[in-house]
Scaffold this motif. Sequence first.
Motif, PDB file in Angstrom:
ATOM      1  N   LEU A   1      -5.664  -4.185   0.030  1.00 26.31           N
ATOM      2  CA  LEU A   1      -4.509  -5.048   0.254  1.00 26.31           C
ATOM      3  C   LEU A   1      -3.601  -5.082  -0.973  1.00 26.31           C
ATOM      4  O   LEU A   1      -2.370  -5.001  -0.860  1.00 26.31           O
ATOM      5  CB  LEU A   1      -4.968  -6.458   0.621  1.00 26.31           C
ATOM      6  N   LYS A   2      -4.181  -5.182  -2.141  1.00 28.93           N
ATOM      7  CA  LYS A   2      -3.368  -5.243  -3.367  1.00 28.93           C
ATOM      8  C   LYS A   2      -2.666  -3.918  -3.635  1.00 28.93           C
ATOM      9  O   LYS A   2      -1.531  -3.899  -4.128  1.00 28.93           O
ATOM     10  CB  LYS A   2      -4.250  -5.635  -4.560  1.00 28.93           C
ATOM     11  N   LEU A   3      -3.323  -2.811  -3.288  1.00 30.13           N
ATOM     12  CA  LEU A   3      -2.715  -1.503  -3.509  1.00 30.13           C
ATOM     13  C   LEU A   3      -1.438  -1.335  -2.692  1.00 30.13           C
ATOM     14  O   LEU A   3      -0.521  -0.617  -3.100  1.00 30.13           O
ATOM     15  CB  LEU A   3      -3.722  -0.405  -3.163  1.00 30.13           C
ATOM     16  N   ALA A   4      -1.363  -2.012  -1.555  1.00 27.97           N
ATOM     17  CA  ALA A   4      -0.183  -1.898  -0.690  1.00 27.97           C
ATOM     18  C   ALA A   4       1.053  -2.555  -1.292  1.00 27.97           C
ATOM     19  O   ALA A   4       2.157  -2.364  -0.776  1.00 27.97           O
ATOM     20  CB  ALA A   4      -0.483  -2.519   0.670  1.00 27.97           C
ATOM     21  N   THR A   5       0.898  -3.279  -2.372  1.00 27.96           N
ATOM     22  CA  THR A   5       2.046  -3.987  -2.978  1.00 27.96           C
ATOM     23  C   THR A   5       2.694  -3.185  -4.099  1.00 27.96           C
ATOM     24  O   THR A   5       3.534  -3.711  -4.823  1.00 27.96           O
ATOM     25  CB  THR A   5       1.593  -5.350  -3.530  1.00 27.96           C
TER      26      THR A   5
END
Length: 254
Positions: free
Chosen positions: A117-121
């Motif tokens: 999820l954090k990588l998608a930001t």
Amino acid sequence: MGLEKKSGRREDRRATSGPPLLSIKNLVVSYGKIRALQGISFDVYPGEIVTLIGANGAGKSTTLRAISGMIPVESGDITFASESLLRLSPDAIVRKGIAHVPEGRGIFANLTVLENLKLATFARRDRDQIANDLERVFTIFPRLKERRNQLGGTLSGGEQQMLAVGRALMTRSRLIFLDEPSMGLSPVMVQEIFRIIQEIHQAGVTILLVEQNAQMALKVAHYCYVLETGRITLAATPEELRNNPLIREAYLGG
């Protein structure tokens, strides 16, 4: 199937929604000598769920990949918020506000749910809002919150689909592409995924949906396009498609 192309209620869509958010004009895509898309044109208006319906090999996934910059476009134009996306990299297209949930989900199996999820930001500049959006995703997908430290590759198929959609939400995109979100899922999980699609739409996200399960797609869509061998052969509302005997026979089980 030899359907006659017609416009459905395009004028109604223009009148109520203003200019299209996404506009595809005469798009041609080829794989070597094989022409996968043969000059297709369609629009997606703000606030809509638009679905592309067609058999395997009709060009549905190719359409999404072309718009996302993942495969080259031979000719035609793609505009998003009235700006051409041609010649932009996939990363640049994400930054414009388009997220793509591919067929097969495309998560990182060796990263945890939270890391995925954090990588998608990566493209976001509003770093102070990421924590809030993470909680929003966990509210929509409480199962992901329970498994936040679990590796993506160890999740069930339905949980991986939730993670893929959650990653798209973390980009804060205005338009999300969903490619076969129900593929390989149990009937109960299919119902859950489509409930979540409606919830995301109600939160203000425009959705372009590719889905083999035409029955479910028509339940959530505002407008539909039928693709046959790289051509759009029909453009209509879900009600019009349900009342079309050829559509019922080909895609809705008679």
